[in-house]
Design a protein around this motif. Sequence first.
Motif, PDB file in Angstrom:
ATOM      1  N   MET A  40       0.839  -1.190   0.000  1.00 59.64           N
ATOM      2  CA  MET A  40       0.000   0.000   0.000  1.00 59.64           C
ATOM      3  C   MET A  40       0.878   1.245   0.000  1.00 59.64           C
ATOM      4  O   MET A  40       1.825   1.345   0.785  1.00 59.64           O
ATOM      5  N   CYS A  41       0.546   2.186  -0.875  1.00 58.75           N
ATOM      6  CA  CYS A  41       1.242   3.468  -0.882  1.00 58.75           C
ATOM      7  C   CYS A  41       0.859   4.235   0.382  1.00 58.75           C
ATOM      8  O   CYS A  41      -0.331   4.412   0.664  1.00 58.75           O
ATOM      9  N   MET A  42       1.850   4.677   1.145  1.00 60.69           N
ATOM     10  CA  MET A  42       1.551   5.359   2.404  1.00 60.69           C
ATOM     11  C   MET A  42       1.256   6.843   2.204  1.00 60.69           C
ATOM     12  O   MET A  42       0.958   7.552   3.159  1.00 60.69           O
ATOM     13  N   THR A  43       1.349   7.323   0.974  1.00 64.45           N
ATOM     14  CA  THR A  43       0.973   8.713   0.706  1.00 64.45           C
ATOM     15  C   THR A  43      -0.486   8.806   0.288  1.00 64.45           C
ATOM     16  O   THR A  43      -1.222   9.662   0.767  1.00 64.45           O
ATOM     17  N   CYS A  44      -0.929   7.923  -0.609  1.00 65.21           N
ATOM     18  CA  CYS A  44      -2.302   8.034  -1.110  1.00 65.21           C
ATOM     19  C   CYS A  44      -3.143   6.794  -0.847  1.00 65.21           C
ATOM     20  O   CYS A  44      -4.333   6.796  -1.132  1.00 65.21           O
ATOM     21  N   GLY A  45      -2.548   5.731  -0.310  1.00 66.83           N
ATOM     22  CA  GLY A  45      -3.316   4.543   0.045  1.00 66.83           C
ATOM     23  C   GLY A  45      -3.577   3.590  -1.102  1.00 66.83           C
ATOM     24  O   GLY A  45      -4.314   2.617  -0.937  1.00 66.83           O
ATOM     25  N   LYS A  46      -2.977   3.842  -2.245  1.00 65.64           N
ATOM     26  CA  LYS A  46      -3.208   2.955  -3.393  1.00 65.64           C
ATOM     27  C   LYS A  46      -2.597   1.582  -3.135  1.00 65.64           C
ATOM     28  O   LYS A  46      -1.486   1.468  -2.629  1.00 65.64           O
ATOM     29  N   ILE A  47      -3.346   0.551  -3.508  1.00 69.18           N
ATOM     30  CA  ILE A  47      -2.864  -0.819  -3.362  1.00 69.18           C
ATOM     31  C   ILE A  47      -2.222  -1.252  -4.675  1.00 69.18           C
ATOM     32  O   ILE A  47      -2.835  -1.161  -5.747  1.00 69.18           O
ATOM     33  N   GLY A  48      -0.992  -1.710  -4.595  1.00 70.10           N
ATOM     34  CA  GLY A  48      -0.285  -2.194  -5.775  1.00 70.10           C
ATOM     35  C   GLY A  48       0.398  -3.514  -5.468  1.00 70.10           C
ATOM     36  O   GLY A  48       0.436  -3.937  -4.310  1.00 70.10           O
ATOM     37  N   GLU A  64       5.695   6.789 -11.133  1.00 68.24           N
ATOM     38  CA  GLU A  64       4.764   7.755 -11.713  1.00 68.24           C
ATOM     39  C   GLU A  64       4.520   8.945 -10.816  1.00 68.24           C
ATOM     40  O   GLU A  64       4.366  10.069 -11.275  1.00 68.24           O
ATOM     41  N   THR A  65       4.416   8.686  -9.526  1.00 67.67           N
ATOM     42  CA  THR A  65       3.915   9.713  -8.609  1.00 67.67           C
ATOM     43  C   THR A  65       4.978  10.272  -7.688  1.00 67.67           C
ATOM     44  O   THR A  65       4.746  11.280  -7.034  1.00 67.67           O
ATOM     45  N   SER A  66       6.127   9.586  -7.569  1.00 68.51           N
ATOM     46  CA  SER A  66       7.156   9.918  -6.583  1.00 68.51           C
ATOM     47  C   SER A  66       6.651   9.797  -5.149  1.00 68.51           C
ATOM     48  O   SER A  66       7.215  10.404  -4.256  1.00 68.51           O
ATOM     49  N   HIS A  67       5.603   9.026  -4.945  1.00 66.78           N
ATOM     50  CA  HIS A  67       5.209   8.695  -3.572  1.00 66.78           C
ATOM     51  C   HIS A  67       6.237   7.705  -3.048  1.00 66.78           C
ATOM     52  O   HIS A  67       6.356   6.604  -3.586  1.00 66.78           O
ATOM     53  N   PRO A  68       6.994   8.064  -2.005  1.00 68.79           N
ATOM     54  CA  PRO A  68       8.222   7.322  -1.711  1.00 68.79           C
ATOM     55  C   PRO A  68       8.074   6.026  -0.930  1.00 68.79           C
ATOM     56  O   PRO A  68       8.932   5.159  -1.034  1.00 68.79           O
ATOM     57  N   ILE A  69       7.004   5.892  -0.130  1.00 70.15           N
ATOM     58  CA  ILE A  69       6.995   4.816   0.866  1.00 70.15           C
ATOM     59  C   ILE A  69       5.797   3.898   0.678  1.00 70.15           C
ATOM     60  O   ILE A  69       4.673   4.358   0.501  1.00 70.15           O
ATOM     61  N   ILE A  70       6.070   2.595   0.730  1.00 72.91           N
ATOM     62  CA  ILE A  70       4.988   1.611   0.717  1.00 72.91           C
ATOM     63  C   ILE A  70       4.964   0.864   2.038  1.00 72.91           C
ATOM     64  O   ILE A  70       5.981   0.748   2.727  1.00 72.91           O
ATOM     65  N   LEU A  71       3.796   0.354   2.360  1.00 74.55           N
ATOM     66  CA  LEU A  71       3.610  -0.509   3.525  1.00 74.55           C
ATOM     67  C   LEU A  71       3.212  -1.878   2.999  1.00 74.55           C
ATOM     68  O   LEU A  71       2.409  -1.963   2.060  1.00 74.55           O
ATOM     69  N   SER A  72       3.768  -2.923   3.575  1.00 71.05           N
ATOM     70  CA  SER A  72       3.313  -4.256   3.187  1.00 71.05           C
ATOM     71  C   SER A  72       1.837  -4.374   3.503  1.00 71.05           C
ATOM     72  O   SER A  72       1.405  -4.060   4.609  1.00 71.05           O
ATOM     73  N   ALA A  73       1.058  -4.820   2.538  1.00 64.73           N
ATOM     74  CA  ALA A  73      -0.374  -5.002   2.761  1.00 64.73           C
ATOM     75  C   ALA A  73      -0.681  -6.442   3.149  1.00 64.73           C
ATOM     76  O   ALA A  73      -1.832  -6.844   3.162  1.00 64.73           O
ATOM     77  N   GLU A  74       0.354  -7.221   3.443  1.00 63.12           N
ATOM     78  CA  GLU A  74       0.146  -8.567   3.967  1.00 63.12           C
ATOM     79  C   GLU A  74      -0.081  -8.432   5.466  1.00 63.12           C
ATOM     80  O   GLU A  74       0.746  -7.850   6.174  1.00 63.12           O
ATOM     81  N   ARG A  75      -1.214  -8.956   5.943  1.00 61.42           N
ATOM     82  CA  ARG A  75      -1.589  -8.819   7.351  1.00 61.42           C
ATOM     83  C   ARG A  75      -0.483  -9.355   8.254  1.00 61.42           C
ATOM     84  O   ARG A  75       0.067 -10.419   7.994  1.00 61.42           O
ATOM     85  N   GLY A  76      -0.174  -8.612   9.286  1.00 57.62           N
ATOM     86  CA  GLY A  76       0.780  -9.079  10.275  1.00 57.62           C
ATOM     87  C   GLY A  76       2.229  -8.810   9.926  1.00 57.62           C
ATOM     88  O   GLY A  76       3.097  -9.080  10.734  1.00 57.62           O
ATOM     89  N   GLU A  77       2.517  -8.273   8.738  1.00 52.77           N
ATOM     90  CA  GLU A  77       3.917  -7.988   8.397  1.00 52.77           C
ATOM     91  C   GLU A  77       4.325  -6.636   8.949  1.00 52.77           C
ATOM     92  O   GLU A  77       5.204  -6.542   9.787  1.00 52.77           O
ATOM     93  N   GLY A  78       3.680  -5.576   8.464  1.00 52.02           N
ATOM     94  CA  GLY A  78       3.857  -4.271   9.094  1.00 52.02           C
ATOM     95  C   GLY A  78       5.115  -3.509   8.736  1.00 52.02           C
ATOM     96  O   GLY A  78       5.371  -2.453   9.295  1.00 52.02           O
ATOM     97  N   TRP A  79       5.904  -4.013   7.800  1.00 53.27           N
ATOM     98  CA  TRP A  79       7.102  -3.250   7.437  1.00 53.27           C
ATOM     99  C   TRP A  79       6.807  -2.263   6.320  1.00 53.27           C
ATOM    100  O   TRP A  79       5.877  -2.428   5.541  1.00 53.27           O
ATOM    101  N   SER A  80       7.625  -1.248   6.283  1.00 51.47           N
ATOM    102  CA  SER A  80       7.542  -0.248   5.225  1.00 51.47           C
ATOM    103  C   SER A  80       8.844  -0.258   4.444  1.00 51.47           C
ATOM    104  O   SER A  80       9.882  -0.700   4.932  1.00 51.47           O
ATOM    105  N   TRP A  81       8.757   0.255   3.223  1.00 57.41           N
ATOM    106  CA  TRP A  81       9.945   0.340   2.365  1.00 57.41           C
ATOM    107  C   TRP A  81       9.959   1.716   1.735  1.00 57.41           C
ATOM    108  O   TRP A  81       8.940   2.157   1.182  1.00 57.41           O
ATOM    109  N   CYS A  82      11.076   2.395   1.854  1.00 57.24           N
ATOM    110  CA  CYS A  82      11.240   3.685   1.194  1.00 57.24           C
ATOM    111  C   CYS A  82      12.057   3.474  -0.069  1.00 57.24           C
ATOM    112  O   CYS A  82      13.191   2.979   0.000  1.00 57.24           O
ATOM    113  N   TYR A  83      11.492   3.813  -1.206  1.00 54.14           N
ATOM    114  CA  TYR A  83      12.204   3.631  -2.480  1.00 54.14           C
ATOM    115  C   TYR A  83      13.442   4.524  -2.583  1.00 54.14           C
ATOM    116  O   TYR A  83      14.530   4.034  -2.865  1.00 54.14           O
TER     117      TYR A  83
END
Length: 94
Positions: A40-48, A64-83
């Motif tokens: 999940m994009c942590m800027t706009c909430g888009k699921i990819g 496309e958007t330069s939204h930098p950070i995603i959150l794992s959308a797998e339940r219970g993982e909870g990590w984020s990744w900054c591109y």
Amino acid sequence: MSASKTCSHLDQIQVTELPEQIDGCEECLKIGSRWVHLRMCMTCGKIGCCDSSPNRHATAHERETSHPIILSAERGEGWSWCYPDELFFMLSPQ
Ligand SMILES: [Zn+2]
Ligand SMILES: [Zn+2]
Ligand SMILES: [Zn+2]
């Protein structure tokens, strides 16, 4: 998780909670494709979909958007990744 390097894009985080219901990768659903894991994009909430998926829509969204950070959308993982920082981290609960 190491805290030796920190992400400088935390001010761009707008969405910290996964939606109640996730149907799948929004772009894959449109084209009838499949995905492996969801992000999940942590800027706009888009699921990819992740980079193990054929279409890598989460990464495409960042390009496309330069939204930098995603959150794992797998339940219970909870990590984020900054591109831009190429950094894994966990947001500690406030
Ligand atoms: Zn960052
Ligand atoms: Zn996808
Ligand atoms: Zn976004």
